[in-house]
Design a protein around this motif. Structure first.
Motif, PDB file in Angstrom:
ATOM      1  N   LYS A  68      56.288  43.253 -92.741  1.00  0.00           N
ATOM      2  CA  LYS A  68      55.205  43.854 -92.047  1.00  0.00           C
ATOM      3  C   LYS A  68      53.925  44.105 -91.916  1.00  0.00           C
ATOM      4  O   LYS A  68      53.596  44.201 -91.362  1.00  0.00           O
ATOM      5  CB  LYS A  68      56.656  45.005 -90.687  1.00  0.00           C
ATOM      6  CG  LYS A  68      55.504  45.647 -91.345  1.00  0.00           C
ATOM      7  CD  LYS A  68      56.859  47.370 -90.284  1.00  0.00           C
ATOM      8  CE  LYS A  68      57.068  48.400 -91.067  1.00  0.00           C
ATOM      9  NZ  LYS A  68      57.656  49.476 -90.336  1.00  0.00           N
ATOM     10  N   PHE A  69      53.516  44.211 -92.864  1.00  0.00           N
ATOM     11  CA  PHE A  69      52.225  44.282 -93.105  1.00  0.00           C
ATOM     12  C   PHE A  69      51.688  43.352 -93.400  1.00  0.00           C
ATOM     13  O   PHE A  69      50.462  43.521 -93.747  1.00  0.00           O
ATOM     14  CB  PHE A  69      52.138  45.798 -94.936  1.00  0.00           C
ATOM     15  CG  PHE A  69      53.054  47.280 -93.950  1.00  0.00           C
ATOM     16  CD1 PHE A  69      52.424  47.248 -92.997  1.00  0.00           C
ATOM     17  CD2 PHE A  69      53.654  47.910 -95.535  1.00  0.00           C
ATOM     18  CE1 PHE A  69      53.300  48.538 -92.484  1.00  0.00           C
ATOM     19  CE2 PHE A  69      53.932  49.505 -95.195  1.00  0.00           C
ATOM     20  CZ  PHE A  69      53.791  49.918 -93.745  1.00  0.00           C
ATOM     21  N   ARG A  70      52.022  42.720 -94.024  1.00  0.00           N
ATOM     22  CA  ARG A  70      51.148  40.155 -94.736  1.00  0.00           C
ATOM     23  C   ARG A  70      50.354  40.444 -93.187  1.00  0.00           C
ATOM     24  O   ARG A  70      50.348  40.812 -92.406  1.00  0.00           O
ATOM     25  CB  ARG A  70      52.603  39.306 -94.384  1.00  0.00           C
ATOM     26  CG  ARG A  70      52.278  38.616 -95.052  1.00  0.00           C
ATOM     27  CD  ARG A  70      53.589  37.654 -94.945  1.00  0.00           C
ATOM     28  NE  ARG A  70      53.330  37.017 -93.680  1.00  0.00           N
ATOM     29  CZ  ARG A  70      53.467  36.095 -93.068  1.00  0.00           C
ATOM     30  NH1 ARG A  70      52.483  35.584 -93.595  1.00  0.00           N
ATOM     31  NH2 ARG A  70      53.543  35.764 -92.187  1.00  0.00           N
ATOM     32  N   MET A  71      49.218  40.747 -93.718  1.00  0.00           N
ATOM     33  CA  MET A  71      47.829  40.060 -92.722  1.00  0.00           C
ATOM     34  C   MET A  71      47.774  38.209 -92.751  1.00  0.00           C
ATOM     35  O   MET A  71      48.387  37.864 -93.825  1.00  0.00           O
ATOM     36  CB  MET A  71      46.595  40.358 -94.114  1.00  0.00           C
ATOM     37  CG  MET A  71      46.372  41.553 -94.318  1.00  0.00           C
ATOM     38  SD  MET A  71      46.505  43.111 -92.580  1.00  0.00           S
ATOM     39  CE  MET A  71      45.586  42.329 -92.144  1.00  0.00           C
ATOM     40  N   VAL A  72      48.177  38.314 -91.677  1.00  0.00           N
ATOM     41  CA  VAL A  72      48.036  36.967 -91.272  1.00  0.00           C
ATOM     42  C   VAL A  72      45.972  36.684 -91.144  1.00  0.00           C
ATOM     43  O   VAL A  72      45.755  36.941 -90.159  1.00  0.00           O
ATOM     44  CB  VAL A  72      48.776  36.492 -89.475  1.00  0.00           C
ATOM     45  CG1 VAL A  72      48.573  35.504 -89.142  1.00  0.00           C
ATOM     46  CG2 VAL A  72      50.141  36.947 -89.894  1.00  0.00           C
ATOM     47  N   CYS A  73      46.147  35.662 -91.217  1.00  0.00           N
ATOM     48  CA  CYS A  73      44.035  35.334 -91.114  1.00  0.00           C
ATOM     49  C   CYS A  73      44.370  33.809 -90.328  1.00  0.00           C
ATOM     50  O   CYS A  73      45.297  32.881 -90.882  1.00  0.00           O
ATOM     51  CB  CYS A  73      43.488  35.303 -92.175  1.00  0.00           C
ATOM     52  SG  CYS A  73      42.799  36.625 -92.987  1.00  0.00           S
ATOM     53  N   ARG A  74      43.092  33.759 -89.635  1.00  0.00           N
ATOM     54  CA  ARG A  74      43.156  32.324 -88.613  1.00  0.00           C
ATOM     55  C   ARG A  74      41.722  32.473 -88.176  1.00  0.00           C
ATOM     56  O   ARG A  74      40.597  33.608 -88.207  1.00  0.00           O
ATOM     57  CB  ARG A  74      43.477  32.056 -87.543  1.00  0.00           C
ATOM     58  CG  ARG A  74      43.584  33.453 -86.797  1.00  0.00           C
ATOM     59  CD  ARG A  74      44.641  33.238 -84.830  1.00  0.00           C
ATOM     60  NE  ARG A  74      43.993  34.182 -84.295  1.00  0.00           N
ATOM     61  CZ  ARG A  74      44.299  35.094 -83.888  1.00  0.00           C
ATOM     62  NH1 ARG A  74      44.854  36.034 -84.795  1.00  0.00           N
ATOM     63  NH2 ARG A  74      43.520  36.007 -83.205  1.00  0.00           N
ATOM     64  N   VAL A  75      41.321  30.794 -88.257  1.00  0.00           N
ATOM     65  CA  VAL A  75      39.894  30.815 -87.952  1.00  0.00           C
ATOM     66  C   VAL A  75      39.565  30.383 -86.528  1.00  0.00           C
ATOM     67  O   VAL A  75      40.659  29.831 -85.551  1.00  0.00           O
ATOM     68  CB  VAL A  75      39.119  29.744 -88.195  1.00  0.00           C
ATOM     69  CG1 VAL A  75      37.870  29.139 -87.247  1.00  0.00           C
ATOM     70  CG2 VAL A  75      39.190  29.740 -90.305  1.00  0.00           C
TER      71      VAL A  75
END
Length: 173
Positions: A68-75
């Protein structure tokens, strides 16, 4: 007469030299000074900071063991703009947004099967709902930064690049 002329000539020469020095000094004071502080513009520092943020989160995700602490990045492009930027969110934030939207749909805050924009959850609502989880995530991230020198280095570089972008932007204003 010769003696007085001999005294006058050096005095005239001295006064001429002194006035030339004063003129030179005042012309130096009147000169505009251009100071070069750095090699990158605010926009370039912004790009460097964005890439450093993505690099930091990629390494963080490799070291992180709590899903749940994983970071998801998107443009993402902002509505009405063609400027792209990286948006990074933790999984708990994405799950909270999904659950809130799902609850709104299931509880009838829809209009013929579609969500009313006015009742759709926004980021501020989700930030409020996830405050305690965010604090735990920050503590976990801080612990990983302290335990892993590579992550600490990436975080430090990101912080410096972000600060440099802010300073340059202030200088331009």
């Amino acid at each position: 007469m010769k003696i007085s002329m001999m005294l006058i000539i050096p005095l005239v020469l001295l006064s001429h030299v002194a006035s030339a020095k004063n003129t030179q000094k005042s012309s130096q004071e009147d000169m505009e000074v251009i100071q070069i502080i750095g090699q990158f513009s605010a926009a370039k520092w912004g790009q460097i900071a964005e890439q450093a943020k993505v690099d930091f989160y990629e390494l963080f995700n490799q070291l992180n063991t709590i899903e749940k602490f994983r970071m998801v990045c998107r443009v993402e492009k902002t509505i009405g703009s063609n400027i792209k930027r990286n948006v990074c969110e933790p999984m708990f934030f994405k799950h909270a947004m999904f659950n809130r939207t799902q609850n709104d749909i299931n509880n009838g805050s829809t209009n013929n099967g579609s969500i009313r924009i006015s009742s759709a959850p926004n980021s501020d609502d989700i930030l409020f709902l996830t405050t305690s989880t965010k604090e735990a995530a920050n503590a976990h991230m801080e612990q990983l930064i302290m335990e892993h020198p590579d992550l600490r280095e990436k975080f430090s570089f990101y912080a410096k690049a972000k600060k440099s972008a802010e300073i340059r932007a202030q200088m331009n204003n």
